[in-house]
Design a protein around this motif. Structure first.
Motif, PDB file in Angstrom:
ATOM      1  N   GLN A 100       0.832  -1.204   0.000  1.00 48.60           N
ATOM      2  CA  GLN A 100       0.000   0.000   0.000  1.00 48.60           C
ATOM      3  C   GLN A 100       0.869   1.257   0.000  1.00 48.60           C
ATOM      4  O   GLN A 100       0.513   2.258  -0.620  1.00 48.60           O
ATOM      5  N   THR A 101       2.014   1.199   0.667  1.00 45.49           N
ATOM      6  CA  THR A 101       2.884   2.373   0.712  1.00 45.49           C
ATOM      7  C   THR A 101       3.451   2.708  -0.670  1.00 45.49           C
ATOM      8  O   THR A 101       3.834   3.848  -0.918  1.00 45.49           O
ATOM      9  N   PHE A 102       3.496   1.734  -1.557  1.00 39.64           N
ATOM     10  CA  PHE A 102       4.008   1.966  -2.906  1.00 39.64           C
ATOM     11  C   PHE A 102       2.907   2.124  -3.939  1.00 39.64           C
ATOM     12  O   PHE A 102       3.006   2.931  -4.851  1.00 39.64           O
ATOM     13  N   LEU A 103       1.841   1.333  -3.794  1.00 31.70           N
ATOM     14  CA  LEU A 103       0.813   1.268  -4.830  1.00 31.70           C
ATOM     15  C   LEU A 103      -0.478   1.968  -4.450  1.00 31.70           C
ATOM     16  O   LEU A 103      -1.401   2.019  -5.250  1.00 31.70           O
ATOM     17  N   GLY A 104      -0.557   2.502  -3.253  1.00 28.95           N
ATOM     18  CA  GLY A 104      -1.780   3.182  -2.808  1.00 28.95           C
ATOM     19  C   GLY A 104      -1.990   4.491  -3.545  1.00 28.95           C
ATOM     20  O   GLY A 104      -1.139   4.978  -4.274  1.00 28.95           O
ATOM     21  N   ASP A 105      -3.163   5.058  -3.339  1.00 28.28           N
ATOM     22  CA  ASP A 105      -3.529   6.309  -4.013  1.00 28.28           C
ATOM     23  C   ASP A 105      -2.756   7.522  -3.498  1.00 28.28           C
ATOM     24  O   ASP A 105      -2.577   8.500  -4.208  1.00 28.28           O
ATOM     25  N   THR A 106      -2.334   7.461  -2.245  1.00 31.88           N
ATOM     26  CA  THR A 106      -1.620   8.597  -1.665  1.00 31.88           C
ATOM     27  C   THR A 106      -0.131   8.336  -1.728  1.00 31.88           C
ATOM     28  O   THR A 106       0.353   7.333  -1.206  1.00 31.88           O
ATOM     29  N   PRO A 107       0.622   9.223  -2.375  1.00 31.97           N
ATOM     30  CA  PRO A 107       2.065   9.007  -2.440  1.00 31.97           C
ATOM     31  C   PRO A 107       2.675   9.133  -1.043  1.00 31.97           C
ATOM     32  O   PRO A 107       2.173   9.898  -0.218  1.00 31.97           O
ATOM     33  N   PRO A 108       3.726   8.382  -0.792  1.00 30.50           N
ATOM     34  CA  PRO A 108       4.354   8.456   0.527  1.00 30.50           C
ATOM     35  C   PRO A 108       4.990   9.816   0.751  1.00 30.50           C
ATOM     36  O   PRO A 108       5.357  10.512  -0.199  1.00 30.50           O
ATOM     37  N   ALA A 109       5.076  10.201   2.007  1.00 33.23           N
ATOM     38  CA  ALA A 109       5.696  11.473   2.356  1.00 33.23           C
ATOM     39  C   ALA A 109       7.182  11.425   2.026  1.00 33.23           C
ATOM     40  O   ALA A 109       7.816  10.367   2.123  1.00 33.23           O
ATOM     41  N   ALA A 110       7.723  12.547   1.639  1.00 33.54           N
ATOM     42  CA  ALA A 110       9.153  12.617   1.345  1.00 33.54           C
ATOM     43  C   ALA A 110       9.932  12.443   2.627  1.00 33.54           C
ATOM     44  O   ALA A 110       9.518  12.920   3.690  1.00 33.54           O
ATOM     45  N   PRO A 111      11.067  11.749   2.537  1.00 33.34           N
ATOM     46  CA  PRO A 111      11.861  11.551   3.760  1.00 33.34           C
ATOM     47  C   PRO A 111      12.394  12.893   4.271  1.00 33.34           C
ATOM     48  O   PRO A 111      12.701  13.793   3.500  1.00 33.34           O
ATOM     49  N   ALA A 112      12.495  12.988   5.591  1.00 34.30           N
ATOM     50  CA  ALA A 112      13.027  14.207   6.219  1.00 34.30           C
ATOM     51  C   ALA A 112      14.517  14.290   5.947  1.00 34.30           C
ATOM     52  O   ALA A 112      15.214  13.281   5.898  1.00 34.30           O
ATOM     53  N   ARG A 113      14.998  15.524   5.769  1.00 34.16           N
ATOM     54  CA  ARG A 113      16.436  15.707   5.514  1.00 34.16           C
ATOM     55  C   ARG A 113      17.117  16.252   6.714  1.00 34.16           C
ATOM     56  O   ARG A 113      16.749  16.974   7.486  1.00 34.16           O
TER      57      ARG A 113
END
Length: 113
Positions: A100-113
């Motif tokens: 779901q984290t890859f194929l779900g409708d909502t893109p995953p949050a960008a990693p913190a820098r």
């Protein structure tokens, strides 16, 4: 859906179909077909060997009975099979959540820098 697409999942599907009721082999095939809305139309040459493999592993047991004058082998889940099914369900939930984290409708949050 072809049997090859189910590679690695067939045993779990068979255990799930037998969860709560004993069924003869053809009824297992019909239950797969019905519960999947016709998407799982597996041949006997796929299902029966898998049921025998599950029986050898101790996940299902079987008994012969006569239904309508015909001999039929009826399969039921064992305690070991129920525990295996519980494990399969837990693994499926984890796998599904990961995909779901890859194929779900909502893109995953960008990693913190």
């Amino acid at each position: 859906m072809k049997a090859q697409a189910l590679h690695g999942h067939l045993d779990a599907l068979l255990l799930a179909v037998l969860d709560g009721e004993a069924l003869h082999g053809y009824a297992v095939i019909e239950a797969l077909r019905t519960r999947s809305g016709g998407n799982l139309d597996l041949p006997t040459g796929t299902v029966y060997p898998a049921l025998r493999r599950l029986e050898r592993a101790g996940y299902v047991s079987s008994d012969w009975s006569t239904v309508g004058g015909r001999q039929r082998r009826t399969y039921r889940l064992t305690g070991t099979g129920r525990r295996a099914l519980d494990g399969e369900r837990a693994e499926w939930r984890e796998f599904q959540a990961t995909l779901q984290t890859f194929l779900g409708d909502t893109p995953p949050a960008a990693p913190a820098r």
